[in-house]
Design a protein around this motif. Sequence first.
Motif, mmCIF file in Angstrom:
data_model
loop_
_atom_site.group_PDB
_atom_site.id
_atom_site.type_symbol
_atom_site.label_atom_id
_atom_site.label_comp_id
_atom_site.label_asym_id
_atom_site.label_seq_id
_atom_site.Cartn_x
_atom_site.Cartn_y
_atom_site.Cartn_z
ATOM 1 N N VAL A 171 128.501 4.032 18.798
ATOM 2 C CA VAL A 171 129.017 2.498 18.499
ATOM 3 C C VAL A 171 127.823 2.240 17.014
ATOM 4 O O VAL A 171 128.857 1.870 16.146
ATOM 5 N N SER A 172 127.183 2.402 17.178
ATOM 6 C CA SER A 172 126.165 1.667 15.422
ATOM 7 C C SER A 172 127.163 2.857 14.733
ATOM 8 O O SER A 172 126.933 1.807 13.375
ATOM 9 N N ARG A 173 127.161 4.077 14.756
ATOM 10 C CA ARG A 173 127.973 4.814 13.441
ATOM 11 C C ARG A 173 129.590 3.383 13.191
ATOM 12 O O ARG A 173 130.033 3.337 11.982
ATOM 13 N N LEU A 175 129.823 0.820 13.603
ATOM 14 C CA LEU A 175 129.832 -0.638 12.370
ATOM 15 C C LEU A 175 130.193 -0.165 11.458
ATOM 16 O O LEU A 175 130.371 -0.971 10.638
ATOM 17 N N PHE B 167 121.201 -4.905 9.896
ATOM 18 C CA PHE B 167 121.906 -5.638 10.378
ATOM 19 C C PHE B 167 122.731 -4.198 11.512
ATOM 20 O O PHE B 167 122.591 -4.344 12.778
ATOM 21 N N GLN B 168 122.767 -3.469 11.399
ATOM 22 C CA GLN B 168 122.932 -2.241 12.051
ATOM 23 C C GLN B 168 122.031 -1.512 12.841
ATOM 24 O O GLN B 168 122.676 -1.521 13.966
ATOM 25 N N VAL B 171 122.138 -4.664 15.869
ATOM 26 C CA VAL B 171 123.317 -4.794 16.484
ATOM 27 C C VAL B 171 122.617 -3.605 17.779
ATOM 28 O O VAL B 171 123.526 -3.739 18.909
ATOM 29 N N SER B 172 122.651 -2.594 16.874
ATOM 30 C CA SER B 172 122.944 -1.789 18.329
ATOM 31 C C SER B 172 122.025 -2.331 19.569
ATOM 32 O O SER B 172 121.691 -1.541 20.418
ATOM 33 N N LEU B 175 123.884 -4.515 21.544
ATOM 34 C CA LEU B 175 124.758 -3.295 22.517
ATOM 35 C C LEU B 175 124.214 -3.293 24.079
ATOM 36 O O LEU B 175 124.963 -3.178 24.733
ATOM 37 N N ILE B 183 132.077 -8.333 16.784
ATOM 38 C CA ILE B 183 131.018 -8.210 15.884
ATOM 39 C C ILE B 183 132.212 -8.480 14.494
ATOM 40 O O ILE B 183 132.668 -7.924 14.421
ATOM 41 N N ARG B 185 131.723 -8.750 11.097
ATOM 42 C CA ARG B 185 130.156 -8.357 9.729
ATOM 43 C C ARG B 185 130.692 -8.854 8.585
ATOM 44 O O ARG B 185 131.537 -8.330 7.640
#
Lengths: 278, 278
Positions: A171-173, A175, B167-168, B171-172, B175, B183, B185
Amino acid sequence: MEVILAEYLGFCYGVKRAIHLARTNAAPGPANTLGPIIHNPQMVSRLADEGVGTVNSLDEIPDNGTVIIRSHGVGPQIYEEAKRRNLNVVDATCPHVKKAQMAAHSLFEDGLQVVIIGEKCHPEVRSIMEWSGEGAYVIESEAEADELPKIGKLGVVAQTTFSGAKFQKIVSRLLLKSDDIHIIRTICTATDQRQKAAIDLARQVDMMLVIGGKNSANTTRLAQLCSKETITHHIETATELRDEWFTNIKKIGITAGASTPDWIIKEVYQKCRTWHHC
Amino acid sequence: MEVILAEYLGFCYGVKRAIHLARTNAAPGPANTLGPIIHNPQMVSRLADEGVGTVNSLDEIPDNGTVIIRSHGVGPQIYEEAKRRNLNVVDATCPHVKKAQMAAHSLFEDGLQVVIIGEKCHPEVRSIMEWSGEGAYVIESEAEADELPKIGKLGVVAQTTFSGAKFQKIVSRLLLKSDDIHIIRTICTATDQRQKAAIDLARQVDMMLVIGGKNSANTTRLAQLCSKETITHHIETATELRDEWFTNIKKIGITAGASTPDWIIKEVYQKCRTWHHC
Ligand code: F3S
Ligand code: F3S
């Protein structure tokens, strides 16, 4: 010999429920599951003896017959066809899988591009795919996430048995692929619970027995995790137990993969309890 | 002396637009921005000369007077109060900020718990906060994300000038806090563009001049990035240029922070062009 069972082991809630529904709905007429109810031949043949067979397509079921949907679930077409054919449907789709299907469906209906994080050929993933209008991407690695195009509005769901840690990384990819992402984390806790319980137990015992098919991915993973903590043997049935394993062992822990029936676990348990090392 | 300006430098789109709107709407009557239009005293006093003052609250504006909302934006209360007081509102909120406000507002209206990723005291973040019913969490680090409780439905937006990479990462972590996360962005590309353009240019020149307040975070960051590529000097105005810097220098690059007015950049540019090192 002291023998302890892991707090969570063997069949998960969804599989137990499906088997129960299949058994209680088999009578009076013949009933069939669409695809094997679990990946365990002994269980499948036990059910067959009780009148619950297995078919590979609805065509094999006579009009007005009963079809049992297994825990993995199916797409909307199967429900439609069953209705058209006037079949009696016993829906044993695991509620967690149902949730993933409905989540994907509503993201799709809202106009989002659906991404399913899971294994492409897994029947559950196929069913979620069918609920998301067939246009979903299925990915199971960070590399596959990186290959996706930029997406306007993105909706994400997961195969229920997917690894939480891997889900997070993928999921972080994602984003980087969209500025508007709705993530519904449809991972079920059964796999995690089983792994945590196995590790906890492995830390307290002199030897762990992990019961389940040698080709079962989740059983092999349990065995890997346990072997980091204590001496571990991966067996399919009680017949594989060997006398030399019990030398100097006082406490044994037992866990089992998600498709290992209770009676196989019990057999191993009993045999260990009464083991007399000579 | 060859002098090259970075492809993107100084005021961003939103600030240029706000200053333009302030100038063209000042006449005939007096007009005031609510808070300084940018963090640059020279620019603020130039505008004052043109009839655009600064107030700290709507109370300071006479009935039927004009209030200019700066690029950072404000909460809904200000619009309501202005309407009640019959003020003429010139809304110079940056469209990117507006988008973040509206995103937070609609997540809030949909019943989600809003999390704003940004700096708690930044006026833009305050405005987004006010658009999300005042119940939003504001976090700016992974540690703060970890401290949040479990949340049913989570909506995420960002301060427009927040770092994409940070930010990335945050956000991770989020989760792990919710199984249902939307989300949006809302990061604007201006900061990234400026940084990339500065690095690109720094690689082609013998010396970089980075113009902007010594206490400006974004200017200091530009100077840091450039100094990894070439000799770099961070200056506030052309008066700080020193003869010895120009020894053996053939090509100079110039960039400037987001609150550096054009005329200061031009001054530095002209002075460098005509520099005669002796
Ligand atoms: S089938 Fe089992 S693994 Fe979870 S999704 Fe249902 S409880
Ligand atoms: S004010 Fe500037 S930095 Fe971006 S959000 Fe608007 S263009």
